[in-house]
Scaffold this motif. Structure first.
Motif, PDB file in Angstrom:
ATOM      1  N   PRO A 181      -1.142   5.756   7.171  1.00  0.00           N
ATOM      2  CA  PRO A 181      -0.347   6.718   6.532  1.00  0.00           C
ATOM      3  C   PRO A 181       1.113   6.848   7.178  1.00  0.00           C
ATOM      4  CG  PRO A 181      -2.626   7.626   6.854  1.00  0.00           C
ATOM      5  CD  PRO A 181      -2.281   6.375   7.724  1.00  0.00           C
ATOM      6  N   ILE A 182       1.956   7.190   6.251  1.00  0.00           N
ATOM      7  CA  ILE A 182       3.270   7.732   6.539  1.00  0.00           C
ATOM      8  C   ILE A 182       3.264   9.115   7.325  1.00  0.00           C
ATOM      9  CG2 ILE A 182       5.735   8.292   5.871  1.00  0.00           C
ATOM     10  CD1 ILE A 182       5.162   6.383   3.585  1.00  0.00           C
ATOM     11  N   PHE A 183       2.388   9.782   6.988  1.00  0.00           N
ATOM     12  CA  PHE A 183       2.242  11.086   7.354  1.00  0.00           C
ATOM     13  C   PHE A 183       0.849  11.179   8.465  1.00  0.00           C
ATOM     14  CE2 PHE A 183       5.160  12.346   4.076  1.00  0.00           C
ATOM     15  CZ  PHE A 183       5.889  13.093   4.459  1.00  0.00           C
ATOM     16  N   LYS A 184       0.960  11.680   9.706  1.00  0.00           N
ATOM     17  CA  LYS A 184      -0.204  11.799  10.330  1.00  0.00           C
ATOM     18  C   LYS A 184      -0.711  13.476  10.198  1.00  0.00           C
ATOM     19  CE  LYS A 184       2.216  13.854  14.416  1.00  0.00           C
ATOM     20  NZ  LYS A 184       2.682  13.934  15.887  1.00  0.00           N
ATOM     21  N   SER A 185      -0.131  14.269   9.674  1.00  0.00           N
ATOM     22  CA  SER A 185      -0.587  15.594   9.199  1.00  0.00           C
ATOM     23  C   SER A 185       0.167  16.061   8.081  1.00  0.00           C
ATOM     24  CB  SER A 185      -0.578  16.531  10.673  1.00  0.00           C
ATOM     25  OG  SER A 185       0.698  16.574  11.019  1.00  0.00           O
ATOM     26  N   GLY A 186      -0.181  17.437   7.709  1.00  0.00           N
ATOM     27  CA  GLY A 186       0.211  17.910   6.514  1.00  0.00           C
ATOM     28  C   GLY A 186      -0.622  17.803   5.454  1.00  0.00           C
ATOM     29  N   GLU A 187      -0.764  18.904   4.599  1.00  0.00           N
ATOM     30  CA  GLU A 187      -1.665  18.831   3.495  1.00  0.00           C
ATOM     31  C   GLU A 187      -1.076  19.601   2.097  1.00  0.00           C
ATOM     32  OE1 GLU A 187      -4.818  21.564   4.716  1.00  0.00           O
ATOM     33  OE2 GLU A 187      -5.743  19.934   5.951  1.00  0.00           O
ATOM     34  N   ILE A 188      -1.709  18.893   1.264  1.00  0.00           N
ATOM     35  CA  ILE A 188      -1.265  19.540  -0.354  1.00  0.00           C
ATOM     36  C   ILE A 188      -2.457  20.348  -0.803  1.00  0.00           C
ATOM     37  CG2 ILE A 188      -0.358  18.913  -2.682  1.00  0.00           C
ATOM     38  CD1 ILE A 188       1.241  16.807  -1.427  1.00  0.00           C
ATOM     39  N   ASP A 189      -2.536  21.384  -1.183  1.00  0.00           N
ATOM     40  CA  ASP A 189      -3.765  21.868  -1.598  1.00  0.00           C
ATOM     41  C   ASP A 189      -5.158  21.727  -0.978  1.00  0.00           C
ATOM     42  OD1 ASP A 189      -2.078  23.108  -3.761  1.00  0.00           O
ATOM     43  OD2 ASP A 189      -2.631  21.378  -5.069  1.00  0.00           O
ATOM     44  N   GLY A 190      -4.753  21.575   0.414  1.00  0.00           N
ATOM     45  CA  GLY A 190      -5.916  21.568   1.196  1.00  0.00           C
ATOM     46  C   GLY A 190      -6.133  19.903   1.561  1.00  0.00           C
ATOM     47  N   GLU A 191      -5.621  19.171   0.784  1.00  0.00           N
ATOM     48  CA  GLU A 191      -5.940  17.648   0.946  1.00  0.00           C
ATOM     49  C   GLU A 191      -4.824  16.969   1.851  1.00  0.00           C
ATOM     50  OE1 GLU A 191      -8.057  15.349  -0.976  1.00  0.00           O
ATOM     51  OE2 GLU A 191      -9.126  17.153  -1.889  1.00  0.00           O
ATOM     52  N   LYS A 192      -5.196  16.238   2.780  1.00  0.00           N
ATOM     53  CA  LYS A 192      -4.395  15.601   3.546  1.00  0.00           C
ATOM     54  C   LYS A 192      -3.439  14.584   2.878  1.00  0.00           C
ATOM     55  CE  LYS A 192      -6.784  15.707   8.036  1.00  0.00           C
ATOM     56  NZ  LYS A 192      -7.382  14.822   9.000  1.00  0.00           N
ATOM     57  N   ILE A 193      -2.380  14.674   3.319  1.00  0.00           N
ATOM     58  CA  ILE A 193      -1.283  13.440   2.680  1.00  0.00           C
ATOM     59  C   ILE A 193      -1.604  12.095   3.307  1.00  0.00           C
ATOM     60  CG2 ILE A 193       1.122  12.851   2.313  1.00  0.00           C
ATOM     61  CD1 ILE A 193       1.843  15.936   2.733  1.00  0.00           C
ATOM     62  N   LYS A 194      -2.498  11.349   2.495  1.00  0.00           N
ATOM     63  CA  LYS A 194      -2.878   9.902   2.985  1.00  0.00           C
ATOM     64  C   LYS A 194      -1.724   9.103   2.237  1.00  0.00           C
ATOM     65  CE  LYS A 194      -7.711  11.218   3.948  1.00  0.00           C
ATOM     66  NZ  LYS A 194      -8.906  10.882   3.934  1.00  0.00           N
ATOM     67  N   MET A 195      -0.776   9.140   2.496  1.00  0.00           N
ATOM     68  CA  MET A 195       0.291   8.195   1.597  1.00  0.00           C
ATOM     69  C   MET A 195       0.812   7.228   2.660  1.00  0.00           C
ATOM     70  SD  MET A 195       3.774   9.673  -0.118  1.00  0.00           S
ATOM     71  CE  MET A 195       4.745   9.895   1.583  1.00  0.00           C
ATOM     72  N   SER A 196       0.792   5.924   1.877  1.00  0.00           N
ATOM     73  CA  SER A 196       1.263   4.594   2.725  1.00  0.00           C
ATOM     74  C   SER A 196       2.102   3.902   1.831  1.00  0.00           C
ATOM     75  CB  SER A 196      -0.077   3.572   2.768  1.00  0.00           C
ATOM     76  OG  SER A 196      -0.748   3.264   1.722  1.00  0.00           O
ATOM     77  N   THR A 197       2.696   2.719   2.121  1.00  0.00           N
ATOM     78  CA  THR A 197       3.824   2.113   1.245  1.00  0.00           C
ATOM     79  C   THR A 197       3.479   0.699   1.185  1.00  0.00           C
ATOM     80  OG1 THR A 197       6.253   1.713   1.297  1.00  0.00           O
ATOM     81  CG2 THR A 197       5.136   1.500   3.577  1.00  0.00           C
ATOM     82  N   PHE A 198       3.995   0.162  -0.013  1.00  0.00           N
ATOM     83  CA  PHE A 198       4.056  -1.264  -0.278  1.00  0.00           C
ATOM     84  C   PHE A 198       5.338  -1.744  -0.607  1.00  0.00           C
ATOM     85  CE2 PHE A 198       2.987  -4.456  -3.785  1.00  0.00           C
ATOM     86  CZ  PHE A 198       2.722  -5.420  -2.931  1.00  0.00           C
ATOM     87  N   ASN A 199       5.986  -2.520  -0.078  1.00  0.00           N
ATOM     88  CA  ASN A 199       7.269  -2.887  -0.140  1.00  0.00           C
ATOM     89  C   ASN A 199       7.423  -4.280  -0.632  1.00  0.00           C
ATOM     90  OD1 ASN A 199       7.648  -0.470   0.965  1.00  0.00           O
ATOM     91  ND2 ASN A 199       8.360  -1.121   2.666  1.00  0.00           N
ATOM     92  N   VAL A 200       8.183  -4.513  -1.935  1.00  0.00           N
ATOM     93  CA  VAL A 200       8.390  -5.910  -2.090  1.00  0.00           C
ATOM     94  C   VAL A 200      10.001  -6.143  -2.361  1.00  0.00           C
ATOM     95  CG1 VAL A 200       6.031  -5.975  -3.342  1.00  0.00           C
ATOM     96  CG2 VAL A 200       8.098  -5.106  -4.522  1.00  0.00           C
ATOM     97  N   GLY A 201      10.231  -7.362  -2.237  1.00  0.00           N
ATOM     98  CA  GLY A 201      11.536  -7.704  -2.341  1.00  0.00           C
ATOM     99  C   GLY A 201      11.863  -9.102  -1.917  1.00  0.00           C
ATOM    100  N   LEU A 202      13.236  -9.380  -1.523  1.00  0.00           N
ATOM    101  CA  LEU A 202      13.766 -10.725  -1.186  1.00  0.00           C
ATOM    102  C   LEU A 202      13.986 -10.775   0.591  1.00  0.00           C
ATOM    103  CD1 LEU A 202      16.307 -11.537  -3.929  1.00  0.00           C
ATOM    104  CD2 LEU A 202      14.002 -12.434  -3.226  1.00  0.00           C
ATOM    105  N   GLN A 203      13.574 -11.833   1.139  1.00  0.00           N
ATOM    106  CA  GLN A 203      13.946 -12.131   2.546  1.00  0.00           C
ATOM    107  C   GLN A 203      15.022 -13.333   2.714  1.00  0.00           C
ATOM    108  OE1 GLN A 203      12.043 -10.392   5.384  1.00  0.00           O
ATOM    109  NE2 GLN A 203      11.644 -12.194   6.705  1.00  0.00           N
ATOM    110  N   PHE A 204      16.137 -13.173   3.518  1.00  0.00           N
ATOM    111  CA  PHE A 204      16.927 -14.160   3.898  1.00  0.00           C
ATOM    112  C   PHE A 204      16.844 -14.647   5.142  1.00  0.00           C
ATOM    113  CE2 PHE A 204      18.487 -11.710   0.443  1.00  0.00           C
ATOM    114  CZ  PHE A 204      18.770 -12.441  -0.531  1.00  0.00           C
ATOM    115  N   TYR A 205      17.108 -16.037   5.464  1.00  0.00           N
ATOM    116  CA  TYR A 205      17.015 -16.434   6.967  1.00  0.00           C
ATOM    117  C   TYR A 205      18.274 -17.345   7.320  1.00  0.00           C
ATOM    118  CZ  TYR A 205      11.833 -15.465   6.948  1.00  0.00           C
ATOM    119  OH  TYR A 205      10.706 -14.793   6.627  1.00  0.00           O
ATOM    120  N   ILE A 206      18.561 -17.244   8.500  1.00  0.00           N
ATOM    121  CA  ILE A 206      19.537 -18.080   9.207  1.00  0.00           C
ATOM    122  C   ILE A 206      19.358 -18.889  10.524  1.00  0.00           C
ATOM    123  CG2 ILE A 206      20.701 -16.233   9.970  1.00  0.00           C
ATOM    124  CD1 ILE A 206      23.485 -17.745   9.469  1.00  0.00           C
ATOM    125  N   LEU A 207      19.539 -19.853  10.709  1.00  0.00           N
ATOM    126  CA  LEU A 207      19.586 -20.454  12.203  1.00  0.00           C
ATOM    127  C   LEU A 207      17.709 -20.336  12.319  1.00  0.00           C
ATOM    128  CD1 LEU A 207      22.220 -18.900  14.135  1.00  0.00           C
ATOM    129  CD2 LEU A 207      22.212 -20.932  12.899  1.00  0.00           C
TER     130      LEU A 207
END
Length: 233
Positions: A207-233
Motif C-alpha cells: 500500500p501507498i499508506f502504512k497507516s491512516g483510516e477512513i471510517d475505521g477502515e485502513k487505507i489499503k491503496m496501491s497503484t497500477f501504472n501503464v504507459g510508454l518507456q523509451f531507451y537509449i544506449l
C-alpha cells in the motif's frame, strides 16, 4: 511542466545525437550493452480502495540508469540493475485534513469526497528514488539498434518527498512530510516493444499508506501504472 519539457527535449536530443554518431562511425561492437538509460511516462490508476474516484489525469514520470550485464554469447539475454528517480501524481477524491488532538498533536484525517462537493484541485505528489533489477530478452545484434525486447523486473522505491494540495473556492491546503505514507514501495514491472516504442506496466505490491483510516477502515491503496518507456544506449 517545464521540468517535463526540458527532460523530454534533452532525452530526444541525446537520442538523435547517439544515433547520428553510430551511423557515422559504423563500428561493430561484439561486446555491446543495450538500453542503459531509460525514460517513461505513465497513467497512474489507484487500486483497492472502495469509493475512490480519480479525476483529471494522474500522471507518472521516471528516469534512470540501468547497467546491462549480458549472460550469453549472442548477448540477447541479460540482467540489469541501476538507479532512478520517479514522480507519481494522483488526482482523486481522497481528502486529507488535520485535526488538533487533546495532547496538542496535529493528526491527519482522511475522507472520500462525494461528487456534489466542489473542489478545483485535490492532488497527491510522491517523489521516489528507485532501485530496479530486471531480466532482459531482446532480438538485438551488434549491427542494429532496432529490435524486439521483453524486460521484466522488480523495483524498490524509497520516498524522498511528498506533497498534498487541496484547492476550492474558500481555501488552499498544502501538507508535506505525511508520516502515514509508506517510505518503502515495491512492485513488479514489464517493458515490451519494438525499437523506440515500448509498452510499460507497473503493479505495486504494497500500500501507498502504512497507516491512516477512513471510517475505521485502513487505507489499503496501491497503484497500477501503464504507459510508454523509451531507451537509449
Amino acid at each position: 511542466m517545464r521540468l517535463y519539457s526540458f527532460i523530454v527535449i534533452f532525452f530526444f536530443s541525446l537520442c538523435a545525437f547517439a544515433q547520428q554518431e553510430v551511423a557515422e562511425t559504423k563500428v561493430v561492437d561484439s561486446l555491446y550493452r543495450e538500453d542503459q538509460f531509460y525514460l517513461n511516462f505513465t497513467y497512474n490508476n489507484l487500486q483497492k480502495l472502495k469509493g475512490l474516484n480519480q479525476n483529471k489525469f494522474s500522471s507518472g514520470f521516471c528516469i534512470g540508469f540501468l547497467r546491462d550485464m549480458p549472460i550469453n554469447k549472442s548477448r540477447t539475454f541479460s540482467f540489469a540493475t541501476g538507479l532512478g528517480y520517479s514522480l507519481n501524481i494522483y488526482n482523486s477524491n481522497l481528502y486529507v485534513y488535520k485535526s488538533q488532538a487533546s495532547n496538542g498533536v496535529s493528526d491527519n484525517n482522511y475522507e472520500l469526497l462525494s461528487q456534489d462537493i466542489y473542489y478545483d484541485k485535490n492532488k497527491l505528489s510522491l517523489h521516489y528514488i528507485d532501485l530496479p533489477i530486471e531480466i532482459r530478452w531482446r532480438a538485438s545484434t551488434p549491427e542494429s539498434h532496432k529490435f524486439w525486447r521483453v524486460y521484466t523486473g522488480f523495483k524498490l522505491s524509497y520516498l524522498i518527498g511528498d506533497r498534498y494540495k487541496f484547492v476550492n473556492d474558500v481555501q488552499t491546503n498544502i501538507y508535506k512530510k505525511n508520516p502515514d505514507l509508506n517510505k518503502l514501495q515495491y512492485g513488479c514491472y514489464m517493458a515490451a516493444g519494438w525499437n523506440t516504442w515500448n509498452f510499460y506496466a507497473y503493479y505495486g505490491l504494497n500500500p501507498i499508506f502504512k497507516s491512516g483510516e477512513i471510517d475505521g477502515e485502513k487505507i489499503k491503496m496501491s497503484t497500477f501504472n501503464v504507459g510508454l518507456q523509451f531507451y537509449i544506449l
